[in-house]
Design a protein around this motif. Structure first.
Motif, PDB file in Angstrom:
ATOM      1  N   PHE A  59       0.836  -1.206   0.000  1.00  0.00           N
ATOM      2  CA  PHE A  59       0.000   0.000   0.000  1.00  0.00           C
ATOM      3  C   PHE A  59       0.865   1.248   0.000  1.00  0.00           C
ATOM      4  CE2 PHE A  59      -2.290   3.421   2.011  1.00  0.00           C
ATOM      5  CZ  PHE A  59      -3.560   3.340   1.464  1.00  0.00           C
ATOM      6  N   PHE A  60       1.863   1.271   0.876  1.00  0.00           N
ATOM      7  CA  PHE A  60       2.742   2.428   1.023  1.00  0.00           C
ATOM      8  C   PHE A  60       3.509   2.710  -0.262  1.00  0.00           C
ATOM      9  CE2 PHE A  60       7.397   2.528   1.608  1.00  0.00           C
ATOM     10  CZ  PHE A  60       7.591   3.877   1.765  1.00  0.00           C
ATOM     11  N   GLY A  61       4.095   1.673  -0.844  1.00  0.00           N
ATOM     12  CA  GLY A  61       4.884   1.885  -2.053  1.00  0.00           C
ATOM     13  C   GLY A  61       4.049   2.424  -3.201  1.00  0.00           C
ATOM     14  N   ALA A  62       2.860   1.858  -3.386  1.00  0.00           N
ATOM     15  CA  ALA A  62       2.009   2.301  -4.487  1.00  0.00           C
ATOM     16  C   ALA A  62       1.500   3.716  -4.279  1.00  0.00           C
ATOM     17  CB  ALA A  62       0.833   1.335  -4.652  1.00  0.00           C
ATOM     18  N   SER A  63       1.173   4.082  -3.036  1.00  0.00           N
ATOM     19  CA  SER A  63       0.626   5.410  -2.780  1.00  0.00           C
ATOM     20  C   SER A  63       1.616   6.511  -3.142  1.00  0.00           C
ATOM     21  CB  SER A  63       0.212   5.550  -1.306  1.00  0.00           C
ATOM     22  OG  SER A  63       1.347   5.567  -0.454  1.00  0.00           O
ATOM     23  N   GLY A 105      -3.412   1.076  -2.672  1.00  0.00           N
ATOM     24  CA  GLY A 105      -2.601   2.269  -2.412  1.00  0.00           C
ATOM     25  C   GLY A 105      -2.728   3.327  -3.489  1.00  0.00           C
ATOM     26  N   LEU A 106      -3.118   2.914  -4.691  1.00  0.00           N
ATOM     27  CA  LEU A 106      -3.380   3.877  -5.765  1.00  0.00           C
ATOM     28  C   LEU A 106      -4.806   4.418  -5.695  1.00  0.00           C
ATOM     29  CD1 LEU A 106      -1.734   2.001  -8.774  1.00  0.00           C
ATOM     30  CD2 LEU A 106      -0.771   3.912  -7.482  1.00  0.00           C
ATOM     31  N   VAL A 134      -6.156   5.970 -13.634  1.00  0.00           N
ATOM     32  CA  VAL A 134      -5.419   5.268 -12.579  1.00  0.00           C
ATOM     33  C   VAL A 134      -6.392   4.562 -11.640  1.00  0.00           C
ATOM     34  CG1 VAL A 134      -3.947   5.585 -10.546  1.00  0.00           C
ATOM     35  CG2 VAL A 134      -3.376   6.740 -12.693  1.00  0.00           C
ATOM     36  N   VAL A 135      -7.472   5.260 -11.271  1.00  0.00           N
ATOM     37  CA  VAL A 135      -8.460   4.647 -10.388  1.00  0.00           C
ATOM     38  C   VAL A 135      -9.081   3.418 -11.039  1.00  0.00           C
ATOM     39  CG1 VAL A 135     -10.697   4.981  -9.242  1.00  0.00           C
ATOM     40  CG2 VAL A 135      -8.977   6.788  -9.157  1.00  0.00           C
ATOM     41  N   ARG A 136      -9.476   3.544 -12.301  1.00  0.00           N
ATOM     42  CA  ARG A 136     -10.091   2.417 -13.001  1.00  0.00           C
ATOM     43  C   ARG A 136      -9.186   1.192 -12.995  1.00  0.00           C
ATOM     44  NH1 ARG A 136     -14.428   2.444 -16.587  1.00  0.00           N
ATOM     45  NH2 ARG A 136     -13.421   0.718 -17.638  1.00  0.00           N
ATOM     46  N   LEU A 137      -7.948   1.390 -13.383  1.00  0.00           N
ATOM     47  CA  LEU A 137      -7.028   0.256 -13.493  1.00  0.00           C
ATOM     48  C   LEU A 137      -6.690  -0.324 -12.127  1.00  0.00           C
ATOM     49  CD1 LEU A 137      -4.624   1.618 -16.278  1.00  0.00           C
ATOM     50  CD2 LEU A 137      -6.445  -0.093 -16.507  1.00  0.00           C
ATOM     51  N   ALA A 138      -6.508   0.550 -11.140  1.00  0.00           N
ATOM     52  CA  ALA A 138      -6.137   0.079  -9.805  1.00  0.00           C
ATOM     53  C   ALA A 138      -7.281  -0.705  -9.166  1.00  0.00           C
ATOM     54  CB  ALA A 138      -5.737   1.257  -8.920  1.00  0.00           C
TER      55      ALA A 138
END
Length: 393
Positions: free
Chosen positions: A255-259, A315-316, A274-278
């Motif tokens: 979570f941390f790395g992706a955020s 995280g994204l 980004v939201v759609r894909l994540a």
């Protein structure tokens, strides 16, 4: 920006530490207080519910009085709740004091979001939100380990003593270090009529509601994990409190790395894309894990690996949906943040209760509930963020 992120992050640590630090002790608390697993899980539900409802109060207060006053009040309430939880003699009193903690901690969630909206929008706001997540993400990695150390030396009650001390330190920080970001000329007098008008605008805005619950059910999946993981990891897989803390921390790393790359990806590809894909990735990883569990092949390494991937996608999702939901409501950012936070926390509380009805101490009910949260977020994404809207991101 870095200085503000650190200040907000340190304030924001209080609430997550209140959740994560006592997780290794949940089985021990159940034994010491002669309580069932469901009763101890209810102490988390009580925290989340008041944490959500309290935001309805602190958000409007932040719009009227500025950002500092509600933070100071919230920290004081949280401090009192921590002292009470430390002395709790049964599961019911612990639940009530945890509710008090949640009521105080609510201020720290809603007002920090509004502070970010005061200063930044769009990709810059996403960047600051991600920097805030950087600080807050330390909690799932360090808080359970810190809790295990405290429990080993002084017992589970001292966990709440440490939380009280943390609240006291942050109270000083809020009083003397945090800047006021809402000037007097931009403050909005709060009355029932204005709140009704603002709430009506938000509740009838499909984009706001959709984005709120996309992030909300993403967060709810993690709440389900928090409520059940200590019983599963120590019971089914035989981990020690320290071993559970390490396994729990692995999820936070993804979570941390992706955020931290959410803002960069949003600027390059568009935040909505980004939201759609994540969300799609989150749904696929957790759905696969649920199927594996139902087939009887959910070993600890498999669970850890797929949850890591799912939480990396999450995280994204969380910082980007927060920013998108507030972008069009800067004039009522406090109310928008508080209402959105309330709805998200209530979704999390409901999912804990629902999953608790089927929880049997094994991983399968927990993983199916997590996948259900992901499926809801995915469905809402298809409705709220259709592919044709990506070009507008």
């Amino acid at each position: 920006m870095l200085r503000l992120a650190i200040i907000l992050g340190l304030l924001g640590l209080v609430g997550p530490f209140a959740i994560d630090m006592y997780l290794p002790a949940l089985p021990r608390i159940a034994g010491d207080l002669n309580a069932t697993e469901a009763q101890i899980q209810a102490t988390l539900t009580a925290y989340f519910v008041t944490f959500g409802l309290g935001q309805l109060f602190y958000g409007p207060m932040a719009d009227q009085t500025g950002r500092k006053a509600p933070i100071v009040l919230g920290l004081a309430v949280f401090l009192a709740g921590s002292v009470g939880a430390m002395a709790a003699g049964d599961a019911t009193s612990l639940m009530l004091w945890r509710a008090f903690q949640g009521l105080g901690g609510a201020a720290l969630m809603v007002v920090t979001r509004a502070v970010i909206r005061d200063r930044y929008t769009g990709s810059e706001a996403t960047k600051l939100m991600a920097m805030l997540m950087l600080v807050i993400s330390v909690s799932p990695m360090l808080a359970p380990l810190a809790g295990s150390a405290v429990i080993a030396v002084s017992g589970w009650r001292m966990v709440f003593g440490v939380l009280a001390a943390l609240a006291a330190v942050n109270l000083v920080l809020a009083l003397f270090v945090m800047p006021e970001t809402l000037p007097k000329e931009r403050r909005v007098p709060v009355n029932l009529a204005s709140m009704r008008r603002g709430a009506k605008v938000l509740l009838t805005d499909p984009a706001f509601m959709g984005l709120t619950f996309i992030g909300g059910f993403g967060m709810a999946s993690f709440f389900v994990f928090i409520a059940s993981a200590s019983f599963v990891y120590t019971g089914q897989f035989g981990l020690s409190p320290t071993g559970f803390s390490l396994a729990f921390a692995i999820n936070a790393v993804g979570f941390f790395g992706a955020s931290q790359v959410a803002a960069m990806l949003g600027a390059r590809f568009g935040i909505r894309r980004v939201v759609r894909l994540a969300v799609t990735g989150f749904f696929l990883f957790t759905g696969t894990l649920a199927l594996v569990a139902l087939a009887g092949f959910a070993s600890l390494p498999v669970i850890t690996a797929l949850l890591f991937c799912g939480n990396a996608c999450l995280g994204l999702v969380i910082p980007t949906t927060m920013v998108l939901a507030l972008d069009d409501h800067g004039d009522i950012a406090g109310l928008a943040s508080s209402l959105g936070g309330t709805l998200q926390m209530l979704a999390g509380g409901v999912m804990i209760v629902v999953s608790g009805l089927f929880f049997d101490g094994t991983a399968t009910p927990m993983l199916v509930a997590i996948a259900l949260c992901a499926a809801i977020s995915f469905t809402l994404t298809l409705i709220s963020l259709p592919r044709r809207a990506e070009a507008a991101a």
